[in-house]
Write a protein that holds these residues in place. Structure first.
Motif, mmCIF file in Angstrom:
data_model
loop_
_atom_site.group_PDB
_atom_site.id
_atom_site.type_symbol
_atom_site.label_atom_id
_atom_site.label_comp_id
_atom_site.label_asym_id
_atom_site.label_seq_id
_atom_site.Cartn_x
_atom_site.Cartn_y
_atom_site.Cartn_z
ATOM 1 N N UNK A 168 41.281 40.368 43.532
ATOM 2 C CA UNK A 168 41.920 39.910 42.369
ATOM 3 C C UNK A 168 43.351 39.483 42.416
ATOM 4 N N UNK A 169 43.920 40.703 43.258
ATOM 5 C CA UNK A 169 45.418 40.359 43.492
ATOM 6 C C UNK A 169 45.647 39.062 44.277
ATOM 7 N N UNK A 184 38.449 48.810 46.446
ATOM 8 C CA UNK A 184 39.564 48.230 47.237
ATOM 9 C C UNK A 184 39.359 46.580 47.431
ATOM 10 N N UNK A 185 38.343 46.304 47.591
ATOM 11 C CA UNK A 185 38.163 44.888 48.137
ATOM 12 C C UNK A 185 38.259 44.117 46.644
ATOM 13 N N UNK A 221 47.356 31.441 42.354
ATOM 14 C CA UNK A 221 47.598 30.624 41.492
ATOM 15 C C UNK A 221 49.175 30.684 41.055
ATOM 16 N N UNK A 222 49.796 31.634 41.560
ATOM 17 C CA UNK A 222 51.270 31.400 41.403
ATOM 18 C C UNK A 222 51.953 30.271 42.322
#
Length: 111
Positions: A101-102, A95-96, A108-109
């Motif tokens: 990563x998400x 999960x971590x 970055x968006x």
């Protein structure tokens, strides 16, 4: 199925094992604790937990026992076994990693 429901379904095993790490609990107690600790963002109907309980018990991650409550009422309590603690640690690590990563992608968006 909503996106929130998909997230809940995928997290249910991890949340159940995490709560059992704190001590033996019965189904309704787990359902209520998830709702309370998430400020009702995550609500799990008690009946939705039982397929998870049965699967985790079959896999040796948890065990169950009945306890008399009052004069005639019994509750089924669930207990975390060592294999379940190992499973919980693996799920939390996964999960971590996915969450990190998400968050990296979303950051970055924004920039």
């Amino acid at each position: 199925m909503s996106i929130r429901d998909s997230f809940k379904k995928g997290s249910l095993e991890m949340l159940t094992l995490a709560l059992l790490k704190g001590g033996d609990k019965y189904g309704y107690e787990i359902s209520q604790t998830i709702g309370d600790r998430s400020s009702s963002v995550i609500t799990i109907p008690e009946g939705s937990l039982y397929p998870t309980f049965y699967r985790l018990e079959k896999e040796g991650c948890i065990t169950s026992y009945k306890k008399l409550v009052g004069e005639r009422r019994t509750r089924v309590y669930y207990h975390l076994e060592p294999l379940g603690l190992e499973r919980l640690n693996t799920l939390v690590e996964e999960y971590n990693a996915v969450n990190d990563a998400i968050q990296t992608i979303l950051a970055k968006l924004e920039g």
